[in-house]
Design an enzyme around this catalytic site. Sequence first.
Site, PDB file in Angstrom:
ATOM      1  CD  GLU A 294      23.395  67.443  40.822  1.00  0.00           C
ATOM      2  OE1 GLU A 294      22.794  67.352  39.718  1.00  0.00           O
ATOM      3  OE2 GLU A 294      22.866  67.225  41.913  1.00  0.00           O
ATOM      4  CB  CYS A 328      19.603  65.745  39.155  1.00  0.00           C
ATOM      5  SG  CYS A 328      20.199  65.443  40.810  1.00  0.00           S
TER       6      CYS A 328
END
Length: 542
Positions: A294, A328
């Site tokens: 990720e 994020c």
Amino acid sequence: MSNALFKVPTAVNEPVKSYAPGSTEHTSLIAKYKEMYNQDPIDVPMHIGGKEVRTNEKRPMSPPHDHKKILGHFNYGDASHVNDAIDSAMVAREEWANLPWEHRASIFLKAADLLAGPFRDKMNASTMLAQSKNVFQAEIDAACELIDFFKFNVQYVTQIYKEQPDSLPGMWNRLEYRPLEGFVFAITPFNFTSICANLCAAPAMMGNVVVWKPAESQMYSAQVIMELFKAAGLPDGVINLVSVDGPVAGDVVFKHKDFAGLHFTGSTAVFRHLWKEIGENIAGYRSYPRIVGETGGKDFIMVHKSADADVVATACTRGSFEFQGQKCSAASRAYIPSNIWDETKKIIIDQVSSFKMGTPEDTSNFINAVIDERSFDKIAGYIDFVKEQSDAEIIVGGNYDKSSGYYIEPTVVVTTNKKFRTLCEEIFGPVLTIYVYDENAFEETLDLVDGTSDYALTGSIISNDRYAINLAMKKLENAAGNFYINDKPTGAVVGQQPFGGARGSGTNDKAGAPMNLLRWVSARTIKETFIPATDYRYPFLG
């Protein structure tokens, strides 16, 4: 002897404590924060095969909001320590892999209960101190999300193991889920304590052994995670923590024949480099490694002309500036229609101007410091760039100061350039860029949102028009792995919104879901025939 299919405790999301001033949890946590702040500096070791390993190279740990304060030091290693960690993991592998799954599950269920109870304050306080999270951001991350990861993943394990093939008369088909043949390398970021622990725990829960390299700025809470694992009864060598230079670790790990998987959260550039390195060494591995990552994001808020200005403004300020924009999933760009812009602008300025900024110890502070000087300088550079441009302006914020802590004001930029630099590049800090579009150019702006960024992590549509929402969902189908309707694009909850994105944002293997755990097993199909054939001849032969 294990002879049952066990029903595990039903997973329920951990309640988020409010930490209202004067509450029991507020008093207890702030007392722990002060205790850890004022205690003698600690010495964080590497953890290899159950041993605490220390070296002659000590690196300081300081609060980002008070960088002259030394909380302690962590021990920095070299290639020999990476090799030792791999060796220790491989020694532990056979016994751990053969341990009945319910015993592995019990360890992580115990870890969840320990974290909900005696470890809660320490885990939260370490995250507040060394990662500069306010009390609420620490609670939803270091306590609640990590507890949820442990409990829901145990439940997902049982779902996976129950998935079995059908059998016709005269045979019995079975599916066995084995751990990978080797070790998993976990590389974790600074920004979420829960992610750091889960990137180790998820493969381990499936019977794998792990070598873990945390971010240097997360070593304080990493130590608490290792203490939690030990208290829960995790056997020595199952998860080994090393603190070494990234290329040094990579040179050992990615050339090792027993490397079986990478569990990564970090930058897109680093992940692509590691993937390339794994590819170059592919012929030397015992099996094809699993690569789960990720990575970055340039997350968006797309607004329709039917939206309410206060909803839009709040999605922008919360989505962009909680934890200083260092998620994020944080909103980094917003597209707002002209008809509601003036009202939205006023509310955004009022909300951002009301933010208090300072240390996490004062829980009235909404904003704390960014993680370190390197990040501070990068973000400040973007702000300085904006100030020099004729096609963009800062409508609130824009100041910064690192004299005592790495403080950057939440900054809102408005640009007339649909491809302005801060609309396109990942900043990973408290900077939101807004593009105001013609209220009647909704569909064209959807195309702009989809095509502006290489990333596809999170995004949201804010609208009171259901046709507009449906159009946005179709147009932005591949623009976000986590898509939100009438909300900010942050705050995914384990068991509710499995998290991950595609394109330049990663492999979309969804942390907090069974599909992530499936990446850490290798299935074996077993067919048993009860009455085997005794003659090769088939009926068609006559």
